[in-house]
Design an enzyme around this catalytic site. Structure first.
Site, mmCIF file in Angstrom:
data_model
loop_
_atom_site.group_PDB
_atom_site.id
_atom_site.type_symbol
_atom_site.label_atom_id
_atom_site.label_comp_id
_atom_site.label_asym_id
_atom_site.label_seq_id
_atom_site.Cartn_x
_atom_site.Cartn_y
_atom_site.Cartn_z
ATOM 1 N N LYS A 1 0.918 -1.322 -0.060
ATOM 2 C CA LYS A 1 -0.093 -0.126 0.058
ATOM 3 C C LYS A 1 1.005 1.167 0.050
ATOM 4 O O LYS A 1 0.625 2.322 -0.700
ATOM 5 C CB LYS A 1 -1.037 -0.112 1.286
ATOM 6 C CG LYS A 1 -2.054 -1.018 1.036
ATOM 7 C CD LYS A 1 -2.647 -1.278 2.437
ATOM 8 C CE LYS A 1 -3.830 -2.546 2.238
ATOM 9 N NZ LYS A 1 -4.390 -3.018 3.572
ATOM 10 N N GLN B 1 -4.595 -1.909 9.720
ATOM 11 C CA GLN B 1 -4.313 -3.157 9.206
ATOM 12 C C GLN B 1 -5.131 -4.381 10.135
ATOM 13 O O GLN B 1 -4.577 -4.273 11.214
ATOM 14 C CB GLN B 1 -2.896 -3.524 8.807
ATOM 15 C CG GLN B 1 -2.579 -4.582 8.113
ATOM 16 C CD GLN B 1 -3.241 -4.651 6.666
ATOM 17 O OE1 GLN B 1 -3.144 -3.587 6.122
ATOM 18 N NE2 GLN B 1 -3.890 -5.806 6.207
ATOM 19 N N ASP C 1 -11.213 2.602 4.554
ATOM 20 C CA ASP C 1 -11.622 1.236 4.322
ATOM 21 C C ASP C 1 -13.313 1.219 4.687
ATOM 22 O O ASP C 1 -13.693 0.211 4.327
ATOM 23 C CB ASP C 1 -11.209 0.762 5.628
ATOM 24 C CG ASP C 1 -9.822 -0.247 5.204
ATOM 25 O OD1 ASP C 1 -9.880 -0.547 3.791
ATOM 26 O OD2 ASP C 1 -9.027 -0.798 5.889
#
Ligand code: NAP
Length: 293
Positions: A47, A91, A114
């Site tokens: 990422k 994460q 997200d």
């Protein structure tokens, strides 16, 4: 036909790069990584690398496995208050001693790229536009739209009901007027359900779908990622013994996504699109997904 996520994601990322170059306030993605799970480390590295390649700023905050929930939440609060940071991603998975729901709830919904927070998930569920769309389902939809796979009125069967993939995928397909069935590990007669689908989206993380379980000329989107006995990356689709190679597989389906090179790269492109949208210059809801391919 093959749903080539690798090629499409490249195209999308190039366009995002052009858009980022025009911004005076560059988007800045902060990623929190707790612990040293090797797969998570690879995802976070990818990422960061992709962000940097297209001019998006990124900061990775690595915390040791033993970090307490309070420390993680305080770090998120700091990032929420920091005007330089426009996007926050935690994460997953988190270490077992940390309650992931408490952590998710601490993220500012306006930085929740997200789409994990209850506010954004709730908006998606009631048909309002969330501040950001969930990344993997958005990536899948961009792939289907690019290849002009019809969605409206079609029967989509989703294998998996996680908050990351299955549930938001179902919401987004419903918004697009598909008829949606969600299957999971307790579903009875799974084969029968799969056979009835025009579009199968599989996110079990196990090789559980044999090609011929799926209707001839249906579309199969493989979200699953696992490793075979040789350590090679593989999806949920098991084409042995029905076919000899992936070319034969692609002729059986109307459209099929490979692993690797299908949904994986689209997920990263989708995250970058959300991060672009997080820039204060972009204004809320100003991004049209289909203008990026
Ligand atoms: P997850 O939370 O483990 O969910 C897996 C889902 O599959 C669960 O709902 C589970 O049912 C269901 N399932 C498992 N075995 C099944 C079976 N035999 N029959 C029917 N359903 C079954 O995983 P996730 O986070 O959604 O991720 C799913 C997969 O997608 C993983 O391989 C992950 O690595 C991959 N993934 C890929 C991307 C990408 O960018 N390509 C992004 C995200 C995730 P229950 O709910 O009943 O347990």
């Amino acid at each position: 036909m093959i749903l080539d996520g690798k090629a499409l994601s490249k195209k999308i990322l190039e366009k995002i790069k052009v858009e980022v170059s025009k911004l005076s306030n560059k988007p800045h993605l902060a990623v929190i990584l707790v612990g040293d799970d090797p797969a998570s480390q690879v995802y976070v590295r990818n990422k960061k690398k992709t962000a940097e390649e297209i001019g998006i700023l990124s900061t990775v905050i690595e915390l040791p496995y033993e970090t307490s929930e309070d420390v993680v939440i305080n770090k998120i609060k700091e990032l929420n208050a920091n005007k330089e940071i426009t996007a926050i991603l935690v994460q997953m998975p988190l270490p077992k001693h940390i309650n992931k729901d408490n952590v998710i709830c601490a993220i500012d919904p306006n930085k929740d790229v997200d789409c994990f927070t209850p506010e954004n998930v709730g908006k998606l569920a009631i048909g309002m536009e969330p501040r950001f769309n969930p990344v993997t389902p958005q990536g899948v939809l961009m792939l289907l739209d690019y290849y002009k796979v019809p969605i409206e009125g079609k029967h989509a069967v989703i294998i998996g009901r996680s908050n990351i993939v299955g549930k938001p995928m179902a919401q987004m397909l419903l918004q697009r007027n598909a008829t949606v069935t969600i299957c999971h590990s307790k579903t009875e007669n799974l084969e029968e359900k799969i056979k009835a689908a025009d579009i199968v989206i599989s996110a079990a993380g196990k090789k559980i779908v044999r090609c011929k379980m799926v209707k001839y000329k249906a579309t199969f989107v493989d979200v699953g990622i696992s490793r075979d006995t040789n350590g090679k990356l593989t999806g949920d689709l098991n084409w042995i013994p029905d076919f000899n190679n992936f070319n034969e597989v692609s002729e059986y389906f109307e459209f099929v996504s490979p692993v690797p090179g299908g949904v994986g790269p689209m997920t990263i492109a989708s995250l970058m699109l959300n991060t672009l949208a997080s820039s204060q210059d972009m204004g809320i809801l100003s991004i049209r997904r289909d203008s990026f391919f």
